[in-house]
Design a protein around this motif. Structure first.
Motif, PDB file in Angstrom:
ATOM      1  N   GLY A 192     -58.225  30.263 -41.226  1.00  0.00           N
ATOM      2  CA  GLY A 192     -58.272  29.911 -39.199  1.00  0.00           C
ATOM      3  C   GLY A 192     -59.806  29.303 -39.482  1.00  0.00           C
ATOM      4  N   VAL A 194     -62.574  27.384 -36.139  1.00  0.00           N
ATOM      5  CA  VAL A 194     -62.547  26.699 -34.325  1.00  0.00           C
ATOM      6  C   VAL A 194     -64.187  26.669 -34.092  1.00  0.00           C
ATOM      7  CG1 VAL A 194     -61.023  28.442 -33.702  1.00  0.00           C
ATOM      8  CG2 VAL A 194     -63.656  28.886 -34.046  1.00  0.00           C
ATOM      9  N   CYS A 259     -56.463  34.834 -36.657  1.00  0.00           N
ATOM     10  CA  CYS A 259     -56.072  34.397 -35.831  1.00  0.00           C
ATOM     11  C   CYS A 259     -57.741  34.427 -35.249  1.00  0.00           C
ATOM     12  CB  CYS A 259     -55.233  34.396 -35.452  1.00  0.00           C
ATOM     13  SG  CYS A 259     -54.298  32.836 -34.033  1.00  0.00           S
ATOM     14  N   ARG A 337     -55.245  29.548 -35.709  1.00  0.00           N
ATOM     15  CA  ARG A 337     -56.058  29.657 -34.438  1.00  0.00           C
ATOM     16  C   ARG A 337     -55.547  29.949 -32.915  1.00  0.00           C
ATOM     17  NH1 ARG A 337     -59.026  24.691 -33.234  1.00  0.00           N
ATOM     18  NH2 ARG A 337     -59.474  25.693 -31.606  1.00  0.00           N
ATOM     19  N   GLN A 396     -48.377  27.912 -33.658  1.00  0.00           N
ATOM     20  CA  GLN A 396     -49.482  27.905 -33.346  1.00  0.00           C
ATOM     21  C   GLN A 396     -49.319  27.063 -31.678  1.00  0.00           C
ATOM     22  OE1 GLN A 396     -52.805  27.863 -35.829  1.00  0.00           O
ATOM     23  NE2 GLN A 396     -51.979  29.210 -35.074  1.00  0.00           N
ATOM     24  N   SER A 454     -50.340  23.919 -38.440  1.00  0.00           N
ATOM     25  CA  SER A 454     -51.702  23.686 -38.032  1.00  0.00           C
ATOM     26  C   SER A 454     -51.102  23.000 -36.842  1.00  0.00           C
ATOM     27  CB  SER A 454     -53.615  23.044 -38.433  1.00  0.00           C
ATOM     28  OG  SER A 454     -53.450  23.635 -37.377  1.00  0.00           O
ATOM     29  N   CYS A 514     -55.475  25.046 -41.553  1.00  0.00           N
ATOM     30  CA  CYS A 514     -55.947  25.614 -40.099  1.00  0.00           C
ATOM     31  C   CYS A 514     -57.219  24.210 -39.943  1.00  0.00           C
ATOM     32  CB  CYS A 514     -56.781  26.217 -39.475  1.00  0.00           C
ATOM     33  SG  CYS A 514     -56.319  27.095 -37.975  1.00  0.00           S
ATOM     34  N   THR A 516     -59.485  22.115 -36.909  1.00  0.00           N
ATOM     35  CA  THR A 516     -60.607  21.892 -35.558  1.00  0.00           C
ATOM     36  C   THR A 516     -61.171  21.164 -35.664  1.00  0.00           C
ATOM     37  OG1 THR A 516     -62.597  23.437 -34.419  1.00  0.00           O
ATOM     38  CG2 THR A 516     -62.777  22.501 -36.839  1.00  0.00           C
TER      39      THR A 516
END
Length: 547
Positions: A192, A194, A259, A337, A396, A454, A514, A516
């Motif tokens: 995960g 971010v 997550c 996430r 997701q 994702s 995942c 971002t």
């Protein structure tokens, strides 16, 4: 006699190495030119790996060809900056070894330039021979660097050389954020990631100490942090560890499947994870968890939070009582996430197992449903939606431009052994998961091999105006977890055109990923190899092209 000597001298000049390098030159002893293919593989160069096999050379000779040796190979790179990126180039030969293929170095150089040559003395046996080109990156190489090989020239013992233009493919770099065996851990899984307001990247994952087995096992939640856009990563921190709760061993108190969510309004990081203490070491938590609410009986929905950009973390917070129906067999998060909506609502994707009185289509004991868990008061209280579709699990979530939520789901009907591979299930809710509508793209637009995936949403400038774009990543393969790919949709997920796709890694892995947005022009992706976690930076322009 003098006339004969003159003729021989002229012939030697015509067949010398100093001749034209752009075309094949064939000696008088050959009846046909050698056929050569150079195939650039769709794989990155991992900065932490010494060997990265990025291309295959195949040499095919005619039956009457007398070429015996490969004496040299020259690479023409598109940019002289390659010397700041690549430490060394190796040529490898594959040879049978105990009925398996093992690689052996047959030539190398660390004198890297735009035009780089390796001298060789390699026998060519048989009519077809294959070799591998391996690159080793410099440890301080810029992860955003790109490499292109424009031309490869092979030189042979009969004073011939042949030029080949490989398939056009840009070779990218990648970090191995977590390596197998690092910190005495056998396997790193379940990524995960971010981006915080400060620009930090926060990556979370399973730390599976003993093996690659799912819960129940000795598993903690690890975190890695980067403050320079993924160029370097701080040492791992364990942020969720249930220890020996209840007097039971670590392997009976595993916590996993993280997550991560970032509240950009309060600058708070949240991580959700699944914990259970009652199962034995021989049980798989997915099946051992039962109706009820206690840790000894059923999986627990746990949270941890950080308010200082990931430097320190709270003790685990148990919110199972707030959101789990006691009749359900199991409730857990994403993984991957979550999101912070434009109005500040925090949303985790989630999944639960509920006994509906009949067996699941997949032959399992219970039927699973993807859903959401959300908070409208910055994490003080939490609520749960309804199931979006039966037989869906890892999901997701993204917020669409109209404020509705799109749930992109692993559909367990997609099993190759069932002969049904219809792709990701997709549903949309306008009332925070109370009801769901099937999206027109559901089960046909995004092929998958029954895996986690994702999806993220971002505002991107396209043709001079800001537009909401969806990015999606998964193994782009109906049957196996190969071909890690990022795709883009500019019509809210209705279509995912081939021209808006980029394959990152064709090799097989465990397949979870995942993404971002590092900034409005760059995507960061953390994905699984085999027992390792890889990170790459991908420019949005590499996916959307001239848009």
């Amino acid at each position: 006699m003098k006339k004969l000597i003159v003729i021989l001298l002229i012939f030697m000049q015509l067949t010398s190495v100093g001749g034209c390098r752009k075309e094949s030159v064939v000696a008088e002893t050959n009846s046909a030119p050698i056929e050569i293919q150079v195939q650039i593989n769709h794989v990155p160069v991992f900065i932490q790996h010494e060997t990265n096999e990025i291309a295959t050379i195949t040499i095919k000779k005619a039956e009457n060809d007398r070429t015996q040796k490969l004496t040299g190979i020259t690479f023409h790179f598109s940019d002289s900056n390659v010397q700041n990126v690549i430490k060394s180039i190796h040529l490898l030969n594959t040879a049978p070894d105990n009925n398996e293929q093992s690689s052996h170095f047959i030539g190398e150089t660390s004198e890297i330039k735009k035009v780089t040559t390796i001298s060789l003395d390699q026998n060519i046996s048989g009519l077809t021979s294959s070799f591998f080109i391996s690159l080793t990156a410099k440890k301080n190489a810029n992860i955003e660097a790109q490499i292109q090989i424009e031309e490869v020239i092979l030189e042979f013992d009969n004073l011939t050389e042949q030029s080949v233009q490989p398939n056009k493919h840009t070779i990218k770099l990648a970090h191995v954020v977590r390596q197998q065996g690092q910190d005495n851990c056998d396997t790193y899984r379940i990524p995960g990631i971010v981006t915080t307001n400060e620009g930090s990247l926060i990556a979370v994952y399973d730390v599976r100490y003993n093996n690659s087995k799912d819960l129940q096992e000795d598993i903690d939640i690890g975190m890695s942090r980067s403050t320079d856009g993924g160029q370097t990563w701080e040492p791992m921190k364990i942020i969720m560890d249930m220890g020996e709760w209840g007097g039971r061993a670590q392997k009976l108190n595993g916590i996993g499947d993280p997550c991560v969510l970032y509240d950009n309004q309060t600058k708070t990081l949240w991580v959700a994870a699944l914990w259970m203490s009652g199962a034995t070491s021989n049980d798989m938590l997915w099946w051992a968890s039962s109706p009820g609410m206690k840790p000894e009986v059923t999986g627990q929905f746990m949270l941890a939070k950080s308010t200082d950009d990931g430097l320190t973390w709270s003790a685990p917070i148990n919110i199972t009582e707030q959101i789990k129906n006691p009749a359900w067999q199991l409730l857990l998060q994403g993984p991957g996430r979550g999101i912070c909506m434009n109005d500040g609502t925090l949303v985790f994707p989630a999944q639960f197992k509920a006994d509906i009185g009949e067996k699941a289509l997949d032959g399992g004991q219970y039927t699973c449903h993807s859903t959401i868990v959300y908070s409208k008061d910055q994490g003080q209280t939490w609520h749960i939606g309804t199931g979006a579709k039966t037989n869906t699990t890892e999901a997701q979530v993204v917020e669409l431009q109209d404020g509705s939520l799109m749930l992109n789901m692993r559909d367990d009907r997609n099993r190759k052994d069932k002969g049904d591979t219809n792709g990701r299930a997709v549903a949309v809710s306008k009332d925070m998961g109370a009801t769901w509508e099937v999206h027109p793209s559901s089960n046909h637009a995004l092929p998958e091999s029954n895996c986690m995936a994702s999806i993220i949403e971002a505002k991107v400038e396209i043709n001079g105006s800001s537009k909401n774009v969806l990015f999606f990543s998964n193994p782009n393969n109906k049957y196996e977890r190969w071909n890690m790919t990022i795709k883009a949709s500019i019509d809210n997920g209705l279509t995912w055109p081939d021209e808006y796709q980029i394959e990152l890694n064709a090799n097989k892995g465990y397949g979870y990923s995942c993404m971002t947005m590092i900034d409005n022009q760059t995507i960061g992706i953390l994905y699984e190899g085999v027992k390792e976690l890889y990170f790459q930076k991908i420019a949005v322009s590499d996916i959307l092209g001239n848009k």
